[in-house]
Scaffold this active site. Structure first.
Site, mmCIF file in Angstrom:
data_model
loop_
_atom_site.group_PDB
_atom_site.id
_atom_site.type_symbol
_atom_site.label_atom_id
_atom_site.label_comp_id
_atom_site.label_asym_id
_atom_site.label_seq_id
_atom_site.Cartn_x
_atom_site.Cartn_y
_atom_site.Cartn_z
ATOM 1 C CG ASP A 114 23.864 92.448 44.356
ATOM 2 O OD1 ASP A 114 22.830 93.133 44.418
ATOM 3 O OD2 ASP A 114 24.754 92.626 43.502
ATOM 4 C CG ASP A 165 20.050 96.540 44.840
ATOM 5 O OD1 ASP A 165 20.778 97.341 45.450
ATOM 6 O OD2 ASP A 165 20.130 96.364 43.611
ATOM 7 C CD GLU A 166 25.250 96.748 46.364
ATOM 8 O OE1 GLU A 166 26.188 95.923 46.422
ATOM 9 O OE2 GLU A 166 25.211 97.661 45.536
#
Length: 356
Positions: free
Chosen positions: A8, A102-103
């Site tokens: 993350d 983003d993850e």
């Protein structure tokens, strides 16, 4: 025993802005357009200390943090950095499942990396992200997907947390039930009404009692409370839909949305070109001033072959809105859906579907 990692990126959009503009470092950055209708896309940790959070109205964020620096989002730049990160992840395993820019989840049970342990792989990934992008990422390592996601949040920002198999039950027991995947505010309140507030208390409930009250979801809750999750990493899930939408600065009548629909059609078409799959359905989405959402969709015999065709179909769908001409709209969106592989033959006749 499976070994999962959840990566993350820390305050991703805001961190990219701070990286690229040194004057923003150490300052409360809010990634959002200013305006009463705008919402926060991301907030730096300096802004979060003032209570600013993603999806919060920008006006509220400004009240909470008057010194905040508002930066309009640049999604093309964020996507480019996200691709850099994904390249790093793929060095260690082919089983990478992006959840967003983003993850991502990784299954490193049989990883191609020579580092051995999942913990060593997570450490290497974080070091490579820092060295190659100038950004930080947090990581969680666990024997189940949902646990890896919980773990990645445990030592944010720039942290690593490992849950070993023999630690799972003790780790879960004191957590609030809201930390369990699938427990939102409504379910949390329903469980609280039964005196269940922690995962340990949920685990103590008979699975049949949970099933009787919550159906199949009750069994799922019981399994998660026991640390059981059969979820697998699914790399490169096929595209299902792509859409672009804009909230207007002021409410407008439907007749004035032509230019916006053409622009949104171009953006959706451009985004769809990154996939080798073909969109069969064009979708028009509208939200009235009263927050009523309307969607119209069209599946022609031949899939649209250009942005101009997408725009033409979206404008055609607009004609099927039957609300009074005086109705004002606050949001317009154009999307593509019903993706197929190039070698699939469209067999469906033209359909118009309406709802709203």
């Amino acid at each position: 025993m499976h070994k999962f990692i959840h990566i993350d990126m820390d305050a991703f959009y805001a961190s990219v802005e701070q990286r690229d503009d040194p004057s923003l470092r150490g300052r409360p950055v809010v990634v959002a357009w200013r305006g009463a209708r705008s919402v926060v896309c991301a907030a730096s940790y300096e802004a979060r200390r003032h209570g600013v959070r993603s999806a919060m109205p920008a006006a509220r964020a400004e009240r909470l943090c008057p010194d905040a620096i508002f930066v309009p989002p640049d999604f093309a730049r964020y996507k480019a950095v996200s691709q850099q990160v994904r390249t790093i992840l793929l060095r260690h395993t082919d089983l990478v499942e992006p959840l967003s820019l983003d993850e991502a989840y990784l299954d490193v049970t049989a990883a191609t990396s020579t580092l051995g342990s999942a913990t060593a792989i997570a450490q290497a990934i974080r070091a490579q992200i820092r060295a190659e992008t100038g950004l930080t990422a947090s990581a969680g390592v666990a024997p189940a997907k949902f646990l890896a996601k919980i773990a990645s949040d445990w030592r944010k920002p720039d942290g690593l947390f490992v849950i070993k198999p023999h630690q799972v039950l003790d780790f879960l027991a004191p957590l609030p039930v809201a930390r369990i995947h699938g427990v939102g505010r409504v379910m949390e309140a329903r469980l609280a009404a039964l005196g269940i507030r922690t995962v340990g208390e949920l685990r103590a409930c008979e699975v049949h009692a949970l099933e009787a009250r919550f159906g199949r979801h009750g069994r799922r809750l019981s399994e998660l409370a026991h640390g059981i999750d059969h979820g697998q990493v699914h790399p490169d899930r096929p595209t299902r839909s792509i859409s672009c939408e804009d909230t207007l600065s002021s409410d407008v009548p439907l007749a004035t949305t032509t230019a916006m629909i053409r622009d949104l059609a171009q953006r959706s078409w451009s985004a769809s070109r990154r996939s080798r799959r073909i969109a069969r359905t064009v979708v028009l989405k509208l939200k009235t001033r009263e927050f009523r959402i309307l969607t119209r969709s069209l599946t022609p015999v031949q899939p649209p072959g250009s942005a101009a065709e997408v725009a033409r179909m979206a404008l055609q769908l607009r004609e099927r809105i039957e609300l009074p001409a005086t109705t004002l709209y606050r949001l317009v969106g154009v999307g593509l859906a019903n993706f197929i592989d190039p070698d699939d033959t469209p067999a469906q006749a033209e359909l118009f579907e309406a709802q709203g």
